[in-house]
Design a protein around this motif. Structure first.
Motif, PDB file in Angstrom:
ATOM      1  N   LEU A  26       0.833  -1.212   0.000  1.00  0.00           N
ATOM      2  CA  LEU A  26       0.000   0.000   0.000  1.00  0.00           C
ATOM      3  C   LEU A  26       0.867   1.261   0.000  1.00  0.00           C
ATOM      4  O   LEU A  26       0.539   2.253  -0.656  1.00  0.00           O
ATOM      5  CB  LEU A  26      -0.947  -0.008   1.209  1.00  0.00           C
ATOM      6  N   LEU A  27       1.989   1.202   0.687  1.00  0.00           N
ATOM      7  CA  LEU A  27       2.890   2.367   0.719  1.00  0.00           C
ATOM      8  C   LEU A  27       3.533   2.622  -0.643  1.00  0.00           C
ATOM      9  O   LEU A  27       3.921   3.750  -0.953  1.00  0.00           O
ATOM     10  CB  LEU A  27       3.989   2.161   1.773  1.00  0.00           C
ATOM     11  N   ARG A  28       3.655   1.579  -1.459  1.00  0.00           N
ATOM     12  CA  ARG A  28       4.252   1.757  -2.797  1.00  0.00           C
ATOM     13  C   ARG A  28       3.268   2.354  -3.809  1.00  0.00           C
ATOM     14  O   ARG A  28       3.668   2.737  -4.904  1.00  0.00           O
ATOM     15  CB  ARG A  28       4.772   0.408  -3.332  1.00  0.00           C
ATOM     16  N   LEU A  29       1.974   2.402  -3.452  1.00  0.00           N
ATOM     17  CA  LEU A  29       1.000   2.970  -4.403  1.00  0.00           C
ATOM     18  C   LEU A  29       1.338   4.432  -4.647  1.00  0.00           C
ATOM     19  O   LEU A  29       1.650   5.170  -3.708  1.00  0.00           O
ATOM     20  CB  LEU A  29      -0.424   2.863  -3.837  1.00  0.00           C
ATOM     21  N   ASP A  30       1.261   4.849  -5.914  1.00  0.00           N
ATOM     22  CA  ASP A  30       1.498   6.268  -6.229  1.00  0.00           C
ATOM     23  C   ASP A  30       0.320   7.096  -5.707  1.00  0.00           C
ATOM     24  O   ASP A  30      -0.723   6.548  -5.324  1.00  0.00           O
ATOM     25  CB  ASP A  30       1.651   6.433  -7.747  1.00  0.00           C
ATOM     26  N   ALA A  31       0.492   8.421  -5.705  1.00  0.00           N
ATOM     27  CA  ALA A  31      -0.505   9.314  -5.089  1.00  0.00           C
ATOM     28  C   ALA A  31      -1.902   9.116  -5.686  1.00  0.00           C
ATOM     29  O   ALA A  31      -2.900   9.051  -4.957  1.00  0.00           O
ATOM     30  CB  ALA A  31      -0.057  10.761  -5.244  1.00  0.00           C
ATOM     31  N   GLY A  39     -10.285   6.707  -1.511  1.00  0.00           N
ATOM     32  CA  GLY A  39     -11.308   7.728  -1.693  1.00  0.00           C
ATOM     33  C   GLY A  39     -10.839   9.121  -1.342  1.00  0.00           C
ATOM     34  O   GLY A  39     -11.612  10.076  -1.388  1.00  0.00           O
ATOM     35  N   MET A  40      -9.575   9.248  -0.976  1.00  0.00           N
ATOM     36  CA  MET A  40      -8.985  10.552  -0.652  1.00  0.00           C
ATOM     37  C   MET A  40      -7.460  10.385  -0.638  1.00  0.00           C
ATOM     38  O   MET A  40      -6.964   9.253  -0.536  1.00  0.00           O
ATOM     39  CB  MET A  40      -9.464  11.031   0.726  1.00  0.00           C
ATOM     40  N   GLY A  41      -6.760  11.492  -0.723  1.00  0.00           N
ATOM     41  CA  GLY A  41      -5.303  11.423  -0.642  1.00  0.00           C
ATOM     42  C   GLY A  41      -4.890  11.028   0.773  1.00  0.00           C
ATOM     43  O   GLY A  41      -5.419  11.583   1.737  1.00  0.00           O
ATOM     44  N   VAL A  42      -4.021  10.055   0.914  1.00  0.00           N
ATOM     45  CA  VAL A  42      -3.594   9.636   2.264  1.00  0.00           C
ATOM     46  C   VAL A  42      -2.069   9.565   2.328  1.00  0.00           C
ATOM     47  O   VAL A  42      -1.407   9.234   1.349  1.00  0.00           O
ATOM     48  CB  VAL A  42      -4.192   8.257   2.676  1.00  0.00           C
TER      49      VAL A  42
END
Ligand SMILES: CC(C)(COP(=O)(O)OP(=O)(O)OC[C@H]1O[C@@H](n2cnc3c(N)ncnc32)[C@H](O)[C@@H]1OP(=O)(O)O)[C@@H](O)C(=O)NCCC(=O)NCCS
Length: 191
Positions: A26-31, A39-42
């Motif tokens: 999940l941390l590797r997902l791009d913005a 559902g929002m920027g995290v």
């Protein structure tokens, strides 16, 4: 369709002790993928905390593994009650792996698992702009409708039958065999 024959990667349920790998994915997902997934920027802190709480949420998590690393995942989370009949599903595929059929394969697994657990309604919350997720959901005849500006993919899996239970058991068994093979590769000296 995703190649799950071990050449490129393999899809299986996460085992105890692998939640950390899920957090790393999940941390590797791009913005943009993070925003579409949650559902929002995290930020990183939110994701780390989220992954830490996965066990409490009683989610079933499928991972797309390349070696020991997870590069895509699907979460099936039961909604309320001792015997929940509704569940929420969420998907994440790292950019480099998108558009290669993995999301479709993951949704198929989630639907099978939901069936064997007696889930009759599966929600997939995704932003209205998320055409890709909608396309994937429509492959499974999801009925999409709008709710507060978001698209909610709603589908009713059939009641569990012997075949769906057998398929999930086979998926789990295969995941276990792949795990054993991986361990052998790691610990046995080269022949
Ligand atoms: C949405 C997501 C899960 C889909 O997974 P994926 O592995 O990329 O999906 P697949 O490759 O199985 O299928 C994608 C489909 O969308 C189509 N597609 C790609 N871009 C598209 C677009 N802009 N509009 C419509 N369809 C599109 C592809 O052609 C493919 O359809 P096809 O198989 O008929 O050719 C993944 O892209 C992702 O993780 N995105 C970021 C997070 C997210 O959106 N999560 C979902 C909300 S919970």
């Amino acid at each position: 369709m995703a190649n799950t024959d071990g050449d490129r990667g393999d899809i299986r349920k996460l085992r105890l002790g692998e939640i950390e790998r899920y957090g790393e994915h999940l941390l590797r997902l791009d913005a943009d993928s993070r925003r579409l997934r949650f559902g929002m920027g995290v930020g990183d802190g939110f994701i780390t905390d989220y992954a830490r709480r996965i066990n409490d949420m009683q989610s079933v998590v499928y991972g797309f593994f390349v070696g020991e690393e997870i590069h895509a995942a699907a979460e099936l989370r039961p909604l309320t009650g001792a015997l929940p009949v509704e569940a929420e599903a969420a998907f994440s595929v790292e950019k480099a792996y998108q558009d290669t059929g993995i999301g479709t394969e993951l949704l198929g697994r989630v639907i099978r698992t939901a069936r064997t657990r007696g889930i009759t309604r599966l929600y997939m919350n995704c932003l209205a702009e998320n055409r890709k997720m909608q396309r994937v959901a429509r492959k499974f005849d999801a009925v999409l409708h709008f709710e507060d500006g978001d698209v909610v993919g709603e589908l009713a899996p059939a009641v569990p039958n012997y075949f769906s239970i057998w398929r999930e058991a086979m998926d789990d068994e295969r995941g276990f065999v792949m795990g054993v093979l991986d361990l052998q590769k790691k610990f046995l000296p080269a022949a």
